[in-house]
Design a protein around this motif. Structure first.
Motif, PDB file in Angstrom:
ATOM      1  N   ASP A  73      44.865   0.944  44.412  1.00  0.00           N
ATOM      2  CA  ASP A  73      45.720   2.125  44.341  1.00  0.00           C
ATOM      3  C   ASP A  73      44.908   3.287  43.800  1.00  0.00           C
ATOM      4  OD1 ASP A  73      47.649   0.381  45.138  1.00  0.00           O
ATOM      5  OD2 ASP A  73      48.859   0.503  43.316  1.00  0.00           O
ATOM      6  N   GLY A  74      45.123   4.464  44.352  1.00  0.00           N
ATOM      7  CA  GLY A  74      44.373   5.619  43.870  1.00  0.00           C
ATOM      8  C   GLY A  74      44.793   6.888  44.573  1.00  0.00           C
ATOM      9  N   ARG A  75      43.886   7.892  44.549  1.00  0.00           N
ATOM     10  CA  ARG A  75      44.161   9.181  45.173  1.00  0.00           C
ATOM     11  C   ARG A  75      42.992   9.607  46.046  1.00  0.00           C
ATOM     12  NH1 ARG A  75      48.703  11.316  43.866  1.00  0.00           N
ATOM     13  NH2 ARG A  75      49.775  10.594  41.988  1.00  0.00           N
ATOM     14  N   VAL A  76      43.356  10.281  47.137  1.00  0.00           N
ATOM     15  CA  VAL A  76      42.333  10.777  48.057  1.00  0.00           C
ATOM     16  C   VAL A  76      41.611  11.952  47.419  1.00  0.00           C
ATOM     17  CG1 VAL A  76      41.905  11.787  50.323  1.00  0.00           C
ATOM     18  CG2 VAL A  76      43.646  10.001  50.065  1.00  0.00           C
ATOM     19  N   LEU A  77      40.275  11.930  47.456  1.00  0.00           N
ATOM     20  CA  LEU A  77      39.457  13.036  46.947  1.00  0.00           C
ATOM     21  C   LEU A  77      38.993  13.956  48.064  1.00  0.00           C
ATOM     22  CD1 LEU A  77      37.222  11.121  44.362  1.00  0.00           C
ATOM     23  CD2 LEU A  77      39.304  12.451  43.923  1.00  0.00           C
ATOM     24  N   GLU A  78      38.570  13.364  49.161  1.00  0.00           N
ATOM     25  CA  GLU A  78      38.060  14.155  50.290  1.00  0.00           C
ATOM     26  C   GLU A  78      38.530  13.532  51.594  1.00  0.00           C
ATOM     27  OE1 GLU A  78      33.848  14.322  50.091  1.00  0.00           O
ATOM     28  OE2 GLU A  78      33.770  15.320  48.144  1.00  0.00           O
ATOM     29  N   GLY A  79      38.794  14.423  52.582  1.00  0.00           N
ATOM     30  CA  GLY A  79      39.169  13.968  53.913  1.00  0.00           C
ATOM     31  C   GLY A  79      40.676  13.885  54.105  1.00  0.00           C
ATOM     32  N   ARG A  97      47.813  11.539  54.801  1.00  0.00           N
ATOM     33  CA  ARG A  97      47.257  11.522  53.453  1.00  0.00           C
ATOM     34  C   ARG A  97      46.033  12.440  53.410  1.00  0.00           C
ATOM     35  NH1 ARG A  97      51.470   9.966  52.285  1.00  0.00           N
ATOM     36  NH2 ARG A  97      52.106   7.976  51.318  1.00  0.00           N
ATOM     37  N   GLY A  98      46.008  13.305  52.380  1.00  0.00           N
ATOM     38  CA  GLY A  98      44.903  14.229  52.197  1.00  0.00           C
ATOM     39  C   GLY A  98      44.522  14.330  50.737  1.00  0.00           C
ATOM     40  N   PRO A  99      43.645  15.254  50.363  1.00  0.00           N
ATOM     41  CA  PRO A  99      43.202  15.408  48.972  1.00  0.00           C
ATOM     42  C   PRO A  99      44.379  15.519  48.008  1.00  0.00           C
ATOM     43  CG  PRO A  99      41.869  16.764  50.418  1.00  0.00           C
ATOM     44  CD  PRO A  99      42.980  16.220  51.265  1.00  0.00           C
ATOM     45  N   GLY A 100      44.377  14.672  46.965  1.00  0.00           N
ATOM     46  CA  GLY A 100      45.436  14.678  45.968  1.00  0.00           C
ATOM     47  C   GLY A 100      46.566  13.721  46.256  1.00  0.00           C
ATOM     48  N   ASP A 101      46.663  13.215  47.488  1.00  0.00           N
ATOM     49  CA  ASP A 101      47.741  12.292  47.842  1.00  0.00           C
ATOM     50  C   ASP A 101      47.397  10.880  47.373  1.00  0.00           C
ATOM     51  OD1 ASP A 101      49.186  14.304  49.055  1.00  0.00           O
ATOM     52  OD2 ASP A 101      48.320  13.927  51.044  1.00  0.00           O
ATOM     53  N   GLY A 102      48.421  10.122  47.023  1.00  0.00           N
ATOM     54  CA  GLY A 102      48.228   8.752  46.582  1.00  0.00           C
ATOM     55  C   GLY A 102      48.108   7.781  47.751  1.00  0.00           C
ATOM     56  N   VAL A 103      47.298   6.766  47.589  1.00  0.00           N
ATOM     57  CA  VAL A 103      47.172   5.682  48.559  1.00  0.00           C
ATOM     58  C   VAL A 103      47.326   4.362  47.800  1.00  0.00           C
ATOM     59  CG1 VAL A 103      45.743   6.898  50.246  1.00  0.00           C
ATOM     60  CG2 VAL A 103      44.653   5.756  48.323  1.00  0.00           C
ATOM     61  N   VAL A 104      47.760   3.341  48.520  1.00  0.00           N
ATOM     62  CA  VAL A 104      48.042   2.068  47.872  1.00  0.00           C
ATOM     63  C   VAL A 104      47.219   0.957  48.518  1.00  0.00           C
ATOM     64  CG1 VAL A 104      50.360   2.637  47.080  1.00  0.00           C
ATOM     65  CG2 VAL A 104      50.040   1.772  49.387  1.00  0.00           C
ATOM     66  N   ALA A 105      46.846  -0.014  47.710  1.00  0.00           N
ATOM     67  CA  ALA A 105      46.090  -1.164  48.204  1.00  0.00           C
ATOM     68  C   ALA A 105      46.905  -1.915  49.240  1.00  0.00           C
ATOM     69  CB  ALA A 105      45.733  -2.088  47.044  1.00  0.00           C
ATOM     70  N   GLY A 106      46.219  -2.386  50.274  1.00  0.00           N
ATOM     71  CA  GLY A 106      46.887  -3.110  51.340  1.00  0.00           C
ATOM     72  C   GLY A 106      47.261  -2.251  52.517  1.00  0.00           C
ATOM     73  N   SER A 107      47.310  -0.924  52.346  1.00  0.00           N
ATOM     74  CA  SER A 107      47.575  -0.027  53.468  1.00  0.00           C
ATOM     75  C   SER A 107      46.296   0.167  54.274  1.00  0.00           C
ATOM     76  CB  SER A 107      48.121   1.310  52.969  1.00  0.00           C
ATOM     77  OG  SER A 107      47.199   1.932  52.093  1.00  0.00           O
ATOM     78  N   LEU A 108      46.436   0.550  55.542  1.00  0.00           N
ATOM     79  CA  LEU A 108      45.307   0.663  56.457  1.00  0.00           C
ATOM     80  C   LEU A 108      44.994   2.120  56.759  1.00  0.00           C
ATOM     81  CD1 LEU A 108      46.175  -2.159  59.035  1.00  0.00           C
ATOM     82  CD2 LEU A 108      44.514  -2.245  57.174  1.00  0.00           C
ATOM     83  N   ASN A 109      43.732   2.464  56.686  1.00  0.00           N
ATOM     84  CA  ASN A 109      43.258   3.789  57.069  1.00  0.00           C
ATOM     85  C   ASN A 109      43.087   3.806  58.584  1.00  0.00           C
ATOM     86  OD1 ASN A 109      42.131   6.305  57.258  1.00  0.00           O
ATOM     87  ND2 ASN A 109      40.158   5.725  56.394  1.00  0.00           N
ATOM     88  N   MET A 116      38.183   8.160  48.015  1.00  0.00           N
ATOM     89  CA  MET A 116      39.295   8.003  47.082  1.00  0.00           C
ATOM     90  C   MET A 116      38.780   7.654  45.698  1.00  0.00           C
ATOM     91  SD  MET A 116      40.854   4.180  47.787  1.00  0.00           S
ATOM     92  CE  MET A 116      41.740   4.237  46.228  1.00  0.00           C
ATOM     93  N   ARG A 117      39.628   7.905  44.689  1.00  0.00           N
ATOM     94  CA  ARG A 117      39.343   7.520  43.311  1.00  0.00           C
ATOM     95  C   ARG A 117      40.265   6.369  42.933  1.00  0.00           C
ATOM     96  NH1 ARG A 117      40.526  11.853  40.964  1.00  0.00           N
ATOM     97  NH2 ARG A 117      42.591  11.277  40.199  1.00  0.00           N
ATOM     98  N   VAL A 118      39.705   5.325  42.334  1.00  0.00           N
ATOM     99  CA  VAL A 118      40.470   4.137  41.958  1.00  0.00           C
ATOM    100  C   VAL A 118      41.285   4.429  40.696  1.00  0.00           C
ATOM    101  CG1 VAL A 118      40.311   1.740  41.193  1.00  0.00           C
ATOM    102  CG2 VAL A 118      38.772   2.596  42.981  1.00  0.00           C
ATOM    103  N   GLU A 119      42.598   4.117  40.755  1.00  0.00           N
ATOM    104  CA  GLU A 119      43.478   4.283  39.597  1.00  0.00           C
ATOM    105  C   GLU A 119      44.063   2.967  39.108  1.00  0.00           C
ATOM    106  OE1 GLU A 119      46.434   7.138  40.672  1.00  0.00           O
ATOM    107  OE2 GLU A 119      45.055   8.850  40.486  1.00  0.00           O
ATOM    108  N   ARG A 120      44.273   2.010  40.024  1.00  0.00           N
ATOM    109  CA  ARG A 120      44.805   0.689  39.638  1.00  0.00           C
ATOM    110  C   ARG A 120      44.110  -0.366  40.483  1.00  0.00           C
ATOM    111  NH1 ARG A 120      49.297   3.886  39.405  1.00  0.00           N
ATOM    112  NH2 ARG A 120      49.789   3.469  41.580  1.00  0.00           N
ATOM    113  N   LEU A 121      43.815  -1.501  39.840  1.00  0.00           N
ATOM    114  CA  LEU A 121      43.095  -2.590  40.497  1.00  0.00           C
ATOM    115  C   LEU A 121      43.819  -3.912  40.314  1.00  0.00           C
ATOM    116  CD1 LEU A 121      39.417  -1.794  39.439  1.00  0.00           C
ATOM    117  CD2 LEU A 121      40.234  -1.862  41.802  1.00  0.00           C
ATOM    118  N   GLY A 122      43.533  -4.846  41.211  1.00  0.00           N
ATOM    119  CA  GLY A 122      43.992  -6.222  41.040  1.00  0.00           C
ATOM    120  C   GLY A 122      45.492  -6.356  40.874  1.00  0.00           C
ATOM    121  N   ALA A 123      45.896  -7.055  39.814  1.00  0.00           N
ATOM    122  CA  ALA A 123      47.309  -7.367  39.593  1.00  0.00           C
ATOM    123  C   ALA A 123      48.144  -6.126  39.294  1.00  0.00           C
ATOM    124  CB  ALA A 123      47.446  -8.368  38.449  1.00  0.00           C
ATOM    125  N   ASP A 124      47.508  -4.995  38.958  1.00  0.00           N
ATOM    126  CA  ASP A 124      48.256  -3.777  38.651  1.00  0.00           C
ATOM    127  C   ASP A 124      48.668  -3.015  39.894  1.00  0.00           C
ATOM    128  OD1 ASP A 124      48.016  -4.251  35.924  1.00  0.00           O
ATOM    129  OD2 ASP A 124      46.103  -3.175  35.797  1.00  0.00           O
TER     130      ASP A 124
END
Length: 230
Positions: A73-79, A97-109, A116-124
């Motif tokens: 889980d994190g936020r898009v930095l570029e693109g 999804r663009g700069p500043g928008d949140g993305v979630v693990a398991g979703s497909l680009n 992107m910048r990582v905000e949550r990992l693993g079980a979180d």
């Protein structure tokens, strides 16, 4: 032979239930196995290198190519891109999804590479939270089965008393048939449909839904489906 058949029938039912549980677990793992084993982490010089997910940390920058899954889980930095979040939200249409928008693990680009910048990992992550809910659903016992469990002890003693009374009566009428009558009482009064068939049917339904992308959070929800008309 009757006693052997009775025990074999019960053990066979338990075995079928375990098989159904394993099949559902496999279908769940297949439905949720969307995270790659590695990610492209950006170094201080801006170059991306493949690293295992276990080495990622909060705040890392990742490069996610088109066609790849987001691993955290994190936020898009570029693109800018389109993301398929169907497994997490149920929405089949890709979302922008663009700069500043949140993305979630398991979703497909789907469309273009992004950073992107990582905000949550693993079980979180939300993804792992959903997987945990699905796994817990496999260990739940539906309301009807729980009710049967509560009634099992008094029901069992009642059945044993009835079988003993039947054997005692027939030992007077025809001693050669006393054991046969007692066994017949035990077989006829076995609640096999509720104790064996119901859990297996619910697990099989959950597995079939998982293979079609529908993840069941509670097995009790399947009982409610019968009343849905819209």
């Amino acid at each position: 032979d009757s006693l052997t058949m009775f025990v074999t029938f019960l053990l066979g039912g338990r075995w079928l239930t375990l098989r159904a549980q394993h099949r559902v677990a496999g279908a769940l793992e297949d439905a949720c196995a969307r995270l790659p084993a590695q990610a492209r982490r950006l170094g201080p010089d801006g170059r991306a290198e493949l690293v295992p997910l276990e080495s990622l940390h909060i705040g890392d920058g990742l490069r996610v190519l088109a066609g790849e899954a987001f691993v955290a889980d994190g936020r898009v930095l570029e693109g800018r891109t389109q993301v398929d979040e169907a497994l997490l939200t149920g929405e089949s249409r890709p979302v922008e999804r663009g700069p500043g928008d949140g993305v979630v693990a398991g979703s497909l680009n789907l469309a273009a590479p992004v950073t992107m910048r990582v905000e949550r990992l693993g079980a979180d992550t939300r993804f792992e939270g959903i997987v945990a809910l699905m796994r817990s659903a496999l260990t739940q016992r539906p309301t009807a089965v729980q009710a049967a469990d509560r009634l099992a002890v008094p029901f069992l003693w009642g059945v044993l008393v009835l079988a003993a009374l039947a054997a005692a009566v027939w030992s007077v009428i025809d001693p050669s048939r006393a054991v046969w009558v007692a066994v017949s009482v035990l077989i006829v009064t076995c609640p096999c449909a509720l104790s064996l068939a119901a859990p297996s049917a619910l697990l099989a339904a959950a597995g079939a839904l998982a293979r079609r992308g529908v993840l069941v959070r509670r097995l009790d929800a399947l009982e409610s489906l019968a009343g849905i008309d819209t």
